[in-house]
Design an enzyme around this catalytic site. Structure first.
Site, PDB file in Angstrom:
ATOM      1  CD  GLU A 194      -1.415  -8.918  -4.474  1.00 21.45           C
ATOM      2  OE1 GLU A 194      -0.892  -9.976  -4.893  1.00 21.45           O
ATOM      3  OE2 GLU A 194      -2.506  -8.504  -4.913  1.00 21.45           O
TER       4      GLU A 194
ATOM      5  CB  CYS B 230       5.264 -13.941  -1.817  1.00 20.71           C
ATOM      6  SG  CYS B 230       5.785 -12.486  -2.703  1.00 20.71           S
TER       7      CYS B 230
END
Ligand code: NAP
Length: 512
Positions: free
Chosen positions: A291, A326
């Site tokens: 990720e 993020c």
């Protein structure tokens, strides 16, 4: 215990620190943590503590850069090799433990984390520079991951029936994979570390945890939770050390079965590439769950239902934890008919937003450099320079009139910097939003149902939010993971996540 018999999953509630009882608990936890500042922590390999070499890894408080938080070992290449070998040796034993027993240990971890919530918050305030509220959300998410994955493992322990062939009995069982290398980032130093670790453990894998060098103390404290919960001492390894020194070794080791990584695109792509090359003696294709970064956009349409609510949503998404998420909104794309009015609304909200430090001196330098680039590319609305406060503090910075070709429109900055871009209409706004190599989160503010439908269909992100902010994914409600260069779309906190840590064995038995 089985999946159906448990009460429904519920997210851990956040405490309100304006209430004296909760304030007092946090103050006591901070005072206690302060008595432990500068303590030295050991490696944990093959069920035993170990020291590293003479050079130590030290973490500091981003709010007071001279304040030492923890002293950690730097694992040597020999120790890293031995850690993988030992985890490989113990894997068959741990994988043979019935899933229900592993699940019980994970529920123990839930209870311990709940009890030690303020303590973990305190370490995140001190080592990561989180506000109390951001730390509370991080700890709550860690608890949620444990609780949710424990339940998901129970569900997978008894998979639904297969189609039965005449004269045959068929069934499916899920097995662990082997040694998992766990490489988390520093920005959710508890939640992401815990989520990746316990998903791998509860599915029967042994783990080698290489914590972020910015936040190793929080990781060391979680190792105590695994110990206290009763996970077998050889099922987990704690291996701090610089990613640039031991990272390649643990990724390429032939006994490593999978790598679960969360962090930057550059490191994620390197891991993916190295893991793809078969090493002498390697008997499997390594799995990589990665990720990575984001360049998340919020579209504010001319038919925005409530322009003030949209401005508040953008500001909170852009500047919560100093934009170091993020999922943070780093691009807001605004319809030209409301552009000036919207930019005017953003400015006072940004100026009133609580400030905090970014993680390190090197992050501060990178972010300030991007701000200088942004000032050349667009029009500075607010912020734009380091604060005079102690710590690595950069105030919320907004730069308007940014074009899709500009660097601050395309590159992840990972700090409190928001680019504002003008769109001709909704089609153009969507085209701009999708003009990115990333595809993690995105949001749209509009009351027009057709435009919402268009966004559902065409906005290419792993996590789309309609008429709300683009941060704050909740376990179970918003399975999390991105498209394109944002990663392998693993959907953490979702019902499919654990399958990535398992292999399914199909067994068909002819009836005699
Ligand atoms: P990073 O610099 O990529 O570091 C992440 C981890 O990788 C750290 O533990 C780091 O160790 C390790 N590492 C560094 N070089 C390595 C190598 N060659 N081999 C193996 N491991 C290595 O990222 P970060 O600064 O910690 O985190 C910020 C990034 O994470 C941003 O890009 C953000 O968008 C992303 N992120 C993504 C998600 C998501 O769910 N998509 C969530 C959170 C954060 P050291 O600390 O020792 O260098």
């Amino acid at each position: 215990m089985n999946y159906e018999s448990l009460p429904p999953f519920a997210n851990e509630a956040y405490r309100d620190f304006s209430e004296p009882i909760h304030r007092a608990a946090m103050e006591a936890a901070l005072a206690q943590a302060r008595t432990e500042l500068g303590r030295e922590y050991d490696l944990w390999i093959d069920g035993r503590p170990e020291k590293g070499g003479p050079y130590k890894l030290k973490s500091y408080n981003p709010s007071r850069p001279a304040e030492l938080i923890g002293v950690h070992q730097k694992a040597s290449a020999e120790q890293a090799n031995r850690a993988i070998e030992a985890a490989h040796t113990y894997f068959p034993t741990w994988n043979a433990v019935p899933p229900i027993e592993r699940v019980k240990l994970l529920f123990q971890a839930v209870a311990i984390l709940k009890r030690r919530k303020s303590e973990f918050n305190a370490w995140m305030v001190l080592e990561a520079g989180k506000s109390w509220a951001e730390a509370e959300a991080d700890t709550a998410e860690a608890i949620d991951f444990c609780d949710y994955y424990a339940r998901q493992m129970l569900r997978l322990a008894t998979p639904g029936p297969l189609v039965q062939m005449p004269g045959e009995a068929g069934h499916l069982v899920y097995l662990g994979l082997g040694v998992g290398v766990i490489i988390p980032p520093w920005n959710f130093p508890l939640a992401i570390l815990v989520g990746m670790t316990v998903a791998a453990l509860v599915t029967g894998n042994t783990v080698v945890i290489k914590p972020s060098s910015e936040t190793p103390t929080i990781a060391a404290k979680f190792i105590e939770v695994l110990q206290e919960a009763g996970f077998p001492p050889r099922s987990y390894t704690f291996l701090p050390g610089a990613g640039s020194e031991i990272g390649d070794l643990i990724v390429t080791h032939p006994k490593t079965r999978f790598i679960s990584f969360t962090g930057s695109k550059e490191v994620g792509l390197r891991i993916n590439e190295l893991a793809a090359k078969t090493q002498p003696g390697q008997r499997w294709i390594k799995r990589v769950i990665a990720e990575m970064g984001g360049k998340d956009a919020i579209i504010v349409d001319r038919e925005v239902p409530d322009i003030d609510a949209a401005a508040a949503g953008v500001i909170s998404s852009a500047f919560g934890f100093q934009g170091q998420k993020c999922s943070a909104c780093s691009r807001v794309i605004v319809d030209e008919s409301i552009y000036d009015r919207f930019v005017a609304k953003l400015k006072p909200l940004a100026e009133a937003f609580p400030q905090g430090p970014v993680i390190s001196a090197s992050a501060e330098k990178t972010i300030l450099n991007y701000i200088e680039i942004g000032k050349q590319e667009g029009r500075l609305i607010t912020g734009g320079a380091k604060s005079t406060e102690e710590g690595h503090v950069i105030p919320p910075t907004i730069i308007a009139d940014i074009e899709a070709t500009d660097r601050i429109f395309q590159e992840e900055i990972f700090g409190p910097v928001l680019a504002v871009t003008k769109a001709r209409d909704f089609d153009h706004a969507l085209q701009l939003a999708n003009d990115s190599e990333y595809g993690l989160t995105g949001a749209v503010y509009t009351s027009n149902e057709e435009k919402l439908e268009q966004a559902r269909r065409d906005f290419f992100v792993g996590n789309l939010y309609l008429n709300r902010k683009c941060t704050g994914a909740m376990v179970g409600a918003h399975p999390f993971g991105g498209f394109n260069m944002s990663g392998t779309d693993s959907k953490a906190g979702g019902p499919d996540y654990l399958l990535q840590f398992l292999q399914a064995k199909s067994i068909a038995e002819k009836q005699l």
